[in-house]
Write an enzyme that holds these catalytic residues in place. Sequence first.
Site, PDB file in Angstrom:
ATOM      1  N   ASN A 155     -13.100   3.232  -4.430  1.00 20.31           N
ATOM      2  CA  ASN A 155     -14.394   2.647  -4.084  1.00 20.31           C
ATOM      3  C   ASN A 155     -15.495   3.134  -5.014  1.00 20.31           C
ATOM      4  O   ASN A 155     -16.592   2.603  -5.014  1.00 20.31           O
ATOM      5  CB  ASN A 155     -14.763   3.008  -2.641  1.00 20.31           C
ATOM      6  CG  ASN A 155     -13.752   2.425  -1.652  1.00 20.31           C
ATOM      7  OD1 ASN A 155     -13.486   1.227  -1.658  1.00 20.31           O
ATOM      8  ND2 ASN A 155     -13.169   3.271  -0.841  1.00 20.31           N
ATOM      9  N   ALA A 185      -5.531   4.970 -64.250  1.00 16.92           N
ATOM     10  CA  ALA A 185      -6.505   5.436 -63.258  1.00 16.92           C
ATOM     11  C   ALA A 185      -7.893   4.879 -63.550  1.00 16.92           C
ATOM     12  O   ALA A 185      -8.258   4.663 -64.711  1.00 16.92           O
ATOM     13  CB  ALA A 185      -6.545   6.957 -63.252  1.00 16.92           C
ATOM     14  N   ARG A 191      -4.615  -1.347 -38.797  1.00 14.81           N
ATOM     15  CA  ARG A 191      -5.238  -2.456 -38.066  1.00 14.81           C
ATOM     16  C   ARG A 191      -4.241  -3.597 -37.873  1.00 14.81           C
ATOM     17  O   ARG A 191      -3.143  -3.572 -38.412  1.00 14.81           O
ATOM     18  CB  ARG A 191      -6.500  -2.888 -38.807  1.00 14.81           C
ATOM     19  CG  ARG A 191      -7.592  -1.797 -38.734  1.00 14.81           C
ATOM     20  CD  ARG A 191      -8.735  -2.088 -39.663  1.00 14.81           C
ATOM     21  NE  ARG A 191      -9.202  -3.457 -39.521  1.00 14.81           N
ATOM     22  CZ  ARG A 191      -9.897  -4.109 -40.452  1.00 14.81           C
ATOM     23  NH1 ARG A 191     -10.206  -3.513 -41.589  1.00 14.81           N
ATOM     24  NH2 ARG A 191     -10.277  -5.350 -40.242  1.00 14.81           N
ATOM     25  N   ARG A 222     -11.023   0.014 -67.989  1.00 16.67           N
ATOM     26  CA  ARG A 222     -12.121   0.948 -67.726  1.00 16.67           C
ATOM     27  C   ARG A 222     -12.832   1.208 -69.031  1.00 16.67           C
ATOM     28  O   ARG A 222     -12.294   0.941 -70.122  1.00 16.67           O
ATOM     29  CB  ARG A 222     -11.576   2.259 -67.154  1.00 16.67           C
ATOM     30  CG  ARG A 222     -10.672   2.981 -68.126  1.00 16.67           C
ATOM     31  CD  ARG A 222     -10.031   4.237 -67.517  1.00 16.67           C
ATOM     32  NE  ARG A 222      -9.182   4.903 -68.478  1.00 16.67           N
ATOM     33  CZ  ARG A 222      -8.003   5.436 -68.208  1.00 16.67           C
ATOM     34  NH1 ARG A 222      -7.500   5.355 -66.987  1.00 16.67           N
ATOM     35  NH2 ARG A 222      -7.319   6.050 -69.135  1.00 16.67           N
ATOM     36  N   GLU A 243     -13.768   1.519  12.190  1.00 22.14           N
ATOM     37  CA  GLU A 243     -14.310   1.799  10.859  1.00 22.14           C
ATOM     38  C   GLU A 243     -15.248   2.999  10.899  1.00 22.14           C
ATOM     39  O   GLU A 243     -15.837   3.306  11.944  1.00 22.14           O
ATOM     40  CB  GLU A 243     -15.065   0.561  10.338  1.00 22.14           C
ATOM     41  CG  GLU A 243     -14.151  -0.606  10.025  1.00 22.14           C
ATOM     42  CD  GLU A 243     -13.060  -0.257   9.022  1.00 22.14           C
ATOM     43  OE1 GLU A 243     -13.393   0.202   7.913  1.00 22.14           O
ATOM     44  OE2 GLU A 243     -11.874  -0.427   9.351  1.00 22.14           O
ATOM     45  N   ARG A 257     -20.176   0.363  -4.459  1.00 23.62           N
ATOM     46  CA  ARG A 257     -20.164   1.808  -4.718  1.00 23.62           C
ATOM     47  C   ARG A 257     -19.736   2.136  -6.152  1.00 23.62           C
ATOM     48  O   ARG A 257     -19.875   3.254  -6.608  1.00 23.62           O
ATOM     49  CB  ARG A 257     -19.243   2.517  -3.704  1.00 23.62           C
ATOM     50  CG  ARG A 257     -19.839   2.586  -2.306  1.00 23.62           C
ATOM     51  CD  ARG A 257     -18.804   2.935  -1.245  1.00 23.62           C
ATOM     52  NE  ARG A 257     -18.011   1.784  -0.834  1.00 23.62           N
ATOM     53  CZ  ARG A 257     -17.030   1.817   0.080  1.00 23.62           C
ATOM     54  NH1 ARG A 257     -16.723   2.956   0.668  1.00 23.62           N
ATOM     55  NH2 ARG A 257     -16.366   0.721   0.391  1.00 23.62           N
ATOM     56  N   GLY A 272     -16.309 -10.162   4.879  1.00 23.85           N
ATOM     57  CA  GLY A 272     -15.406  -9.173   5.464  1.00 23.85           C
ATOM     58  C   GLY A 272     -13.941  -9.472   5.196  1.00 23.85           C
ATOM     59  O   GLY A 272     -13.579 -10.585   4.780  1.00 23.85           O
ATOM     60  N   THR A 273     -13.104  -8.485   5.478  1.00 24.59           N
ATOM     61  CA  THR A 273     -11.688  -8.603   5.135  1.00 24.59           C
ATOM     62  C   THR A 273     -10.947  -9.651   5.977  1.00 24.59           C
ATOM     63  O   THR A 273     -10.018 -10.292   5.495  1.00 24.59           O
ATOM     64  CB  THR A 273     -10.988  -7.233   5.257  1.00 24.59           C
ATOM     65  OG1 THR A 273     -11.430  -6.575   6.458  1.00 24.59           O
ATOM     66  CG2 THR A 273     -11.336  -6.333   4.085  1.00 24.59           C
TER      67      THR A 273
HETATM   68  C1  UD1 Z   1     -10.938  -1.128   4.293  1.00 25.31           C
HETATM   69  C2  UD1 Z   1     -10.554  -1.122   5.770  1.00 25.31           C
HETATM   70  C3  UD1 Z   1     -10.398   0.331   6.230  1.00 25.31           C
HETATM   71  C4  UD1 Z   1      -9.347   1.028   5.366  1.00 25.31           C
HETATM   72  C5  UD1 Z   1      -9.669   0.900   3.884  1.00 25.31           C
HETATM   73  C6  UD1 Z   1      -8.511   1.381   3.038  1.00 25.31           C
HETATM   74  C7  UD1 Z   1     -11.571  -3.100   6.821  1.00 25.31           C
HETATM   75  C8  UD1 Z   1     -12.679  -3.587   7.696  1.00 25.31           C
HETATM   76  N1  UD1 Z   1     -11.561  -1.801   6.564  1.00 25.31           N
HETATM   77  O1  UD1 Z   1     -12.195  -0.464   4.191  1.00 25.31           O
HETATM   78  O2  UD1 Z   1     -10.007   0.365   7.607  1.00 25.31           O
HETATM   79  O3  UD1 Z   1      -9.245   2.396   5.740  1.00 25.31           O
HETATM   80  O4  UD1 Z   1      -9.920  -0.485   3.525  1.00 25.31           O
HETATM   81  O5  UD1 Z   1      -8.802   1.433   1.669  1.00 25.31           O
HETATM   82  O6  UD1 Z   1     -10.730  -3.863   6.438  1.00 25.31           O
HETATM   83  N2  UD1 Z   1     -12.649  -7.769   0.402  1.00 25.31           N
HETATM   84  C9  UD1 Z   1     -12.640  -9.141   0.274  1.00 25.31           C
HETATM   85  N3  UD1 Z   1     -13.594  -9.878   0.900  1.00 25.31           N
HETATM   86  C10 UD1 Z   1     -14.558  -9.321   1.672  1.00 25.31           C
HETATM   87  C11 UD1 Z   1     -14.568  -7.901   1.798  1.00 25.31           C
HETATM   88  C12 UD1 Z   1     -13.602  -7.155   1.167  1.00 25.31           C
HETATM   89  O7  UD1 Z   1     -11.784  -9.697  -0.417  1.00 25.31           O
HETATM   90  O8  UD1 Z   1     -15.382 -10.063   2.213  1.00 25.31           O
HETATM   91  C13 UD1 Z   1     -11.613  -6.992  -0.303  1.00 25.31           C
HETATM   92  C14 UD1 Z   1     -12.177  -6.007  -1.308  1.00 25.31           C
HETATM   93  O9  UD1 Z   1     -12.238  -6.576  -2.588  1.00 25.31           O
HETATM   94  C15 UD1 Z   1     -11.185  -4.866  -1.248  1.00 25.31           C
HETATM   95  C16 UD1 Z   1     -10.593  -4.963   0.151  1.00 25.31           C
HETATM   96  O10 UD1 Z   1     -10.914  -6.231   0.637  1.00 25.31           O
HETATM   97  O11 UD1 Z   1     -10.137  -5.020  -2.195  1.00 25.31           O
HETATM   98  C17 UD1 Z   1     -11.135  -3.878   1.073  1.00 25.31           C
HETATM   99  O12 UD1 Z   1     -12.561  -3.980   1.118  1.00 25.31           O
HETATM  100  P1  UD1 Z   1     -13.490  -2.694   1.074  1.00 25.31           P
HETATM  101  O13 UD1 Z   1     -14.893  -3.145   1.192  1.00 25.31           O
HETATM  102  O14 UD1 Z   1     -13.136  -1.820  -0.041  1.00 25.31           O
HETATM  103  O15 UD1 Z   1     -13.078  -2.022   2.469  1.00 25.31           O
HETATM  104  P2  UD1 Z   1     -13.142  -0.490   2.855  1.00 25.31           P
HETATM  105  O16 UD1 Z   1     -14.513  -0.150   3.310  1.00 25.31           O
HETATM  106  O17 UD1 Z   1     -12.540   0.355   1.812  1.00 25.31           O
HETATM  107 CA    CA Z   2     -11.740   0.033  -0.207  1.00 22.50          CA
END
Ligand code: UD1
Ligand code: CA
Length: 462
Positions: A234, A429, A339, A446, A161, A15, A76-77
């Site tokens: 985001n 000068a 600088r 000069r 979510e 995003r 995913g997280t």
């Molecule tokens: C996530 C939460 C959501 C919460 C929000 C808060 C989940 C599924 N959802 O959503 O409930 O309200 O944060 O801000 O956790 N990341 C990784 N690896 C991955 C995916 C993500 O390291 O595979 C990291 C991203 O870099 C980021 C964080 O995890 O720093 C959250 O990921 P993001 O995709 O921003 O989740 P949200 O949709 O914001």
């Molecule tokens: Ca986020």
Amino acid sequence: MSTAAIVLCAGAGTRMKSEKPKVAHEVLGRPLAQWVVAAARAAGADPVVSVVGHGAEQVRPLVADTVVVEQPEQRGTADAVRCAREALAGFDGSVLVLTGDSPLITGKTLRMLADARVREGAACAVLTMQMADPFGYGRIVRGADAGAGASGLGEVHRIVEQKDATAEEAAICECNSGFYCFDAAGLFDALEQVGCENAAGEYYLTDVLEILRKAGERVIAVQASDAQECAGVNSRVQLAEATRVMQQRINRAHMEAGVTMMAPEMVWIGPDVIIEPDVELLPMTFLEGNTRVARNTVIGPNSRLTDTQVGAGCTVDETVAVEARIDDGATCGPRAYLRPGAHLMEGAKAGTHVEIKKSTIGPGSKVPHLSYIGDTTMGAGVNIGAGSITCNYDGVSKHATVIGDDVFVGSDTMMVAPVEIGSGAVVGAGSVITKDVPADSLAVARARERVIDDWAKKHAKH
Ligand code: UD1
Ligand code: CA
């Protein structure tokens, strides 16, 4: 009890519409990931593990002072947290899991979250916030039934979510901040049970809460007193909002410590800048990096100082300075450019449309108008006439100019380096100085003026 932290930094951040990984984007000169790492440390977390993935080569150096692990594929997280398993093997205690894209979180709030988990004997404490517009955040689904805690609210059942929420769930305003504290024991085993049957096809960390609860563990929600602290970044719009909040927070702290700002919304100060009391910052001032400003100095308007040291009682007006040093009582600008390696000693002056690089301007020496001074060592009490320039570059290499104490350089003088002007000397000068000038002498280099009587009269057109 010991506390570790895992900072999630592997996501792409689509995003943001950027080639740069999201957590590398900056708020007041500090990347998002570093703000979160700093909050983790302020909460007493050790070790801090950073999970990198998307754009790892760009993110790795930003979190080099942490234990860095890689998430090969951004699934995913929950998958991201799983990648920290080995780094925390044998660790026993609290594990803070922190989203790397929420720079406004404070160490104090994380400490409060970790303490609440231990106090309540919970396997997980999640930090939640009330949002007027919860769109995009995970929603906290609580049981309305028995088990209501001291807060009067039901137990946390699960987090849903945005993409997976029913209309009813989407109406919930209590949101997941993305900051959690887990008991290390059981966290990684619970992560293994997370599936990816959801709208995004991702392994959601949020599913762990339900898994723990169903296994009979306690899961609690701790409501943040300040929802702003939990704001995620985001998009570019959210990045600007986070910058504004951080700017207000930093400026307020400086004002409370004795710094004057007539329009704090027009002053931007980085997190590592140090400012003494009775400094005045005028509108459109930017203080960046490791800049330091001592008392009774006025900076601005329209000034940007990066990694610059400013002494007491200085005036720095419409100046750009990078890796420069401005000693007590010196004055700069309007429209000065200092600088790297420029050093104005006590009471010295770099005036209007003056550029100085890698040069020392001795105590009380003045470069007031339209000059370039580079690779120069200047003594005390020197006066450089308007438009004078050190010609330090011959097209191949840079050469030095040395100017002794109390030298007077007339206007529009070119000092062709390498060259030395001895103490007390005077330069006429318009001179082009290519040979050394001995102390206390006069140098004039000069073309002589020629006067032809009545020439103009004879050539006058009538
Ligand atoms: C996530 C939460 C959501 C919460 C929000 C808060 C989940 C599924 N959802 O959503 O409930 O309200 O944060 O801000 O956790 N990341 C990784 N690896 C991955 C995916 C993500 O390291 O595979 C990291 C991203 O870099 C980021 C964080 O995890 O720093 C959250 O990921 P993001 O995709 O921003 O989740 P949200 O949709 O914001
Ligand atoms: Ca986020």
